[in-house]
Scaffold this motif. Sequence first.
Motif, PDB file in Angstrom:
ATOM      1  N   ASP A  61      48.029  42.187  36.998  1.00  0.00           N
ATOM      2  CA  ASP A  61      49.362  41.674  36.711  1.00  0.00           C
ATOM      3  C   ASP A  61      50.158  41.576  38.008  1.00  0.00           C
ATOM      4  N   GLU A  62      50.347  40.372  38.479  1.00  0.00           N
ATOM      5  CA  GLU A  62      51.093  40.096  39.708  1.00  0.00           C
ATOM      6  C   GLU A  62      50.687  41.010  40.863  1.00  0.00           C
ATOM      7  N   PRO A  63      49.439  40.922  41.292  1.00  0.00           N
ATOM      8  CA  PRO A  63      49.003  41.813  42.375  1.00  0.00           C
ATOM      9  C   PRO A  63      49.741  41.572  43.683  1.00  0.00           C
ATOM     10  N   THR A  64      50.290  40.388  43.881  1.00  0.00           N
ATOM     11  CA  THR A  64      50.936  40.137  45.177  1.00  0.00           C
ATOM     12  C   THR A  64      52.458  40.192  45.094  1.00  0.00           C
ATOM     13  N   LEU A  65      52.968  40.740  44.000  1.00  0.00           N
ATOM     14  CA  LEU A  65      54.416  40.766  43.796  1.00  0.00           C
ATOM     15  C   LEU A  65      55.126  41.563  44.891  1.00  0.00           C
ATOM     16  N   GLY A  66      56.084  40.916  45.533  1.00  0.00           N
ATOM     17  CA  GLY A  66      56.947  41.617  46.478  1.00  0.00           C
ATOM     18  C   GLY A  66      56.260  42.123  47.727  1.00  0.00           C
ATOM     19  N   LEU A  67      55.182  41.471  48.149  1.00  0.00           N
ATOM     20  CA  LEU A  67      54.467  41.961  49.325  1.00  0.00           C
ATOM     21  C   LEU A  67      54.753  41.076  50.532  1.00  0.00           C
ATOM     22  N   SER A  68      54.577  41.640  51.700  1.00  0.00           N
ATOM     23  CA  SER A  68      54.728  40.863  52.911  1.00  0.00           C
ATOM     24  C   SER A  68      53.551  39.894  53.012  1.00  0.00           C
ATOM     25  N   PRO A  69      53.716  38.771  53.745  1.00  0.00           N
ATOM     26  CA  PRO A  69      52.625  37.789  53.843  1.00  0.00           C
ATOM     27  C   PRO A  69      51.316  38.412  54.321  1.00  0.00           C
ATOM     28  N   LYS A  70      51.402  39.371  55.226  1.00  0.00           N
ATOM     29  CA  LYS A  70      50.185  39.966  55.775  1.00  0.00           C
ATOM     30  C   LYS A  70      49.435  40.742  54.693  1.00  0.00           C
ATOM     31  N   LEU A  71      50.184  41.590  53.984  1.00  0.00           N
ATOM     32  CA  LEU A  71      49.554  42.380  52.924  1.00  0.00           C
ATOM     33  C   LEU A  71      49.075  41.490  51.795  1.00  0.00           C
ATOM     34  N   ARG A  72      49.840  40.416  51.546  1.00  0.00           N
ATOM     35  CA  ARG A  72      49.459  39.509  50.484  1.00  0.00           C
ATOM     36  C   ARG A  72      48.095  38.892  50.791  1.00  0.00           C
ATOM     37  N   ARG A  73      47.913  38.557  52.084  1.00  0.00           N
ATOM     38  CA  ARG A  73      46.640  37.964  52.477  1.00  0.00           C
ATOM     39  C   ARG A  73      45.520  38.989  52.291  1.00  0.00           C
ATOM     40  N   GLU A  74      45.778  40.201  52.723  1.00  0.00           N
ATOM     41  CA  GLU A  74      44.770  41.252  52.592  1.00  0.00           C
ATOM     42  C   GLU A  74      44.356  41.432  51.130  1.00  0.00           C
ATOM     43  N   LEU A  75      45.386  41.453  50.272  1.00  0.00           N
ATOM     44  CA  LEU A  75      45.098  41.667  48.857  1.00  0.00           C
ATOM     45  C   LEU A  75      44.359  40.500  48.250  1.00  0.00           C
ATOM     46  N   SER A  76      44.748  39.288  48.637  1.00  0.00           N
ATOM     47  CA  SER A  76      44.087  38.140  48.016  1.00  0.00           C
ATOM     48  C   SER A  76      42.639  38.072  48.479  1.00  0.00           C
ATOM     49  N   VAL A  77      42.377  38.478  49.714  1.00  0.00           N
ATOM     50  CA  VAL A  77      40.976  38.559  50.165  1.00  0.00           C
ATOM     51  C   VAL A  77      40.209  39.547  49.292  1.00  0.00           C
ATOM     52  N   ALA A  78      40.836  40.696  49.037  1.00  0.00           N
ATOM     53  CA  ALA A  78      40.182  41.711  48.218  1.00  0.00           C
ATOM     54  C   ALA A  78      39.908  41.193  46.807  1.00  0.00           C
ATOM     55  N   VAL A  79      40.900  40.490  46.232  1.00  0.00           N
ATOM     56  CA  VAL A  79      40.718  39.976  44.872  1.00  0.00           C
ATOM     57  C   VAL A  79      39.600  38.935  44.844  1.00  0.00           C
ATOM     58  N   HIS A  80      39.546  38.099  45.893  1.00  0.00           N
ATOM     59  CA  HIS A  80      38.448  37.130  45.974  1.00  0.00           C
ATOM     60  C   HIS A  80      37.103  37.840  46.016  1.00  0.00           C
ATOM     61  N   LYS A  81      37.055  38.936  46.777  1.00  0.00           N
ATOM     62  CA  LYS A  81      35.803  39.687  46.876  1.00  0.00           C
ATOM     63  C   LYS A  81      35.400  40.259  45.522  1.00  0.00           C
ATOM     64  N   ILE A  82      36.411  40.763  44.808  1.00  0.00           N
ATOM     65  CA  ILE A  82      36.127  41.331  43.484  1.00  0.00           C
ATOM     66  C   ILE A  82      35.560  40.248  42.569  1.00  0.00           C
ATOM     67  N   ARG A  83      36.148  39.069  42.656  1.00  0.00           N
ATOM     68  CA  ARG A  83      35.690  37.959  41.820  1.00  0.00           C
ATOM     69  C   ARG A  83      34.244  37.594  42.170  1.00  0.00           C
ATOM     70  N   GLU A  84      33.915  37.642  43.472  1.00  0.00           N
ATOM     71  CA  GLU A  84      32.555  37.277  43.881  1.00  0.00           C
ATOM     72  C   GLU A  84      31.512  38.233  43.335  1.00  0.00           C
ATOM     73  N   THR A  85      31.905  39.483  43.078  1.00  0.00           N
ATOM     74  CA  THR A  85      30.931  40.424  42.520  1.00  0.00           C
ATOM     75  C   THR A  85      30.710  40.191  41.032  1.00  0.00           C
ATOM     76  N   GLY A  86      31.431  39.246  40.451  1.00  0.00           N
ATOM     77  CA  GLY A  86      31.152  38.868  39.075  1.00  0.00           C
ATOM     78  C   GLY A  86      31.966  39.596  38.034  1.00  0.00           C
ATOM     79  N   VAL A  87      32.977  40.339  38.443  1.00  0.00           N
ATOM     80  CA  VAL A  87      33.853  40.961  37.446  1.00  0.00           C
ATOM     81  C   VAL A  87      34.796  39.882  36.908  1.00  0.00           C
ATOM     82  N   PRO A  88      34.775  39.655  35.600  1.00  0.00           N
ATOM     83  CA  PRO A  88      35.712  38.663  35.061  1.00  0.00           C
ATOM     84  C   PRO A  88      37.147  39.142  35.236  1.00  0.00           C
ATOM     85  N   LEU A  89      38.022  38.204  35.525  1.00  0.00           N
ATOM     86  CA  LEU A  89      39.403  38.575  35.823  1.00  0.00           C
ATOM     87  C   LEU A  89      40.369  37.758  34.982  1.00  0.00           C
TER      88      LEU A  89
END
Lengths: 295, 262
Positions: free
Chosen positions: B184-212
């Motif tokens: 639920d809104e993983p990037t809410l209220g984050l700085s651009p740098k942290l937002r990028r870090e988190l979105s990379v992490a979420v992409h990685k999670i998706r690549e492992t096949g966990v449905p999101l």
Amino acid sequence: MSFDTFMFVLTSGVLLGGLYALLATGLAVVWTTLQVFNFAHGTFVALGAYIAWQVAQTTTGALGYLFATAISMIAMFGIGFALHFILIKPFEKTNNVVLLAVITTLAGATIIENAILLGWGPRDKQITPPITGVIEVFGANINLFDLVILGVSLLALAALAVFLKISRIGRSMRAVAQNREAAELMGLNVSMLFAVTLGLAAAAAALAGIFVGSLRFMAPTFGNDPLMKALVVVILGGVARFSSPIYAAFVVGIAEAFSTFFLGLYWTPAVLFAMMIAVLLVKPEGLFGHRSKTL
Amino acid sequence: MTKPLLELKNLWGGYPPIPVFRDVSLTLQTGETVGLFGPNGHGKTTLLRTIAGLQDPWDGGVYFEGQRLNEEGAMRARTSAHVNYDLFRRRRIRAVDAVKAGLIYVMQGNLLFPEMTVEEVLAIAPVAAQGRPGVAEMRARLDDLFPRLAERKTSKIRYLSGGERQMVSIAVGLLAMPRLLMLDEPTLGLSPKLRRELSVAVHKIRETGVPLIVVDQNLEFLTSLVDRLILFDHGAITHELPAAEMPDHATLMRMMFGEGAA
């Protein structure tokens, strides 16, 4: 006031503080975790002491005392555990659960108190203290048993603190206390953890009750006074940390001892409540508290 | 045909007496990643909270891998001034059951447990996944996903920044070995740098096949991530867009608010 008297009053104050710490911590842990105030805490003291007395009738000596204490604490853990499902759980869904829990725990207290009266009768009883003897510290005579009580109380509190800090169940209890929704989403069984919390508080109360029952006489209602003191302690100290009510317990215990010596027994509650009111006015989150309310 | 992973059938919910989402039906297949997009205050979070067992569903059904999670039947209106029948019935999905089944919800702006350290929280996190394999590997993978957390192991949660806290939340969700992870809104209220870090992490999670299921206000992040974008407006699903039809910002605004809105 001679040095002897001073030491005597101080040691009795510290002893009281240890007992209050045991009681208040149970109360504070329940308050921070379940978010309800447990008015049955005082009768846990009485019931624990009576169970121990009953067991102690069949045994003798220090080992018997130990056995009685263990049985009583285990039994009280079970009773506290069960009472969560009877007194608090059914009302969780309503939004004024805090108020309802006041009534239901008061009801539970009344029922337990009268059950004790029915079962054991109104006559005063005493658990025979297992240790007698006096030692001299700084020229003052101190009962050995008092020292043991203080040591065991502090040890029990330390054990509880370590349990909360390190064990999986303890950590889960703290998690539930700090954020119930997040704990649920983590898959923690909230009502089971609540029940364990109440059980631990009841066991701690029983331990305090056994000690009080060996120092003084016990009657079915003898838990009410410690409950009130524990309430003063919790308000005075705050519940921000595990240690806050413990410090406050020693403050209250020593204050009580000195006020009893100088002002007499009848003025002592007034002094303690005046202290409590002063703290509420000046620092409402408690002497050793800050605004967050957690373990 | 295999059973869908998550199926919502005509689900209603909200804060009595106000319904927040109405008649939501949605099917999610295994391996699919779905984005939920819509204005604030239109029921996305309430929908996810209801599925996760934090709020009562009013009507309709929630099925996870073919199993019904909530009790059947509509919430009864109060039929007497004195008796609220719903007090005696358990309408809510049991959060513990949902989590045990592998339906994990990562709350929006999760405060977690302010007085506990990151280490302590991660130590009790796999409680729901007990008996299921892979917890140890998942724990090892967390260091790769969120290198920051390893550094802040001994800090209390209350001293973490919003982004770090979000990382702990997601890590906690992952340690429960999710079969479906709702962010639920993983990037809410984050700085651009942290937002990028988190979105990379979420992409990685998706690549492992966990449905999101991901709710987010950042359209770029969502469109690059999901297989299907669901537009949520006034408590109902208005559009379902497959990956091929991912809109840009202007088209999306037109779809949601009409001509001239962008």
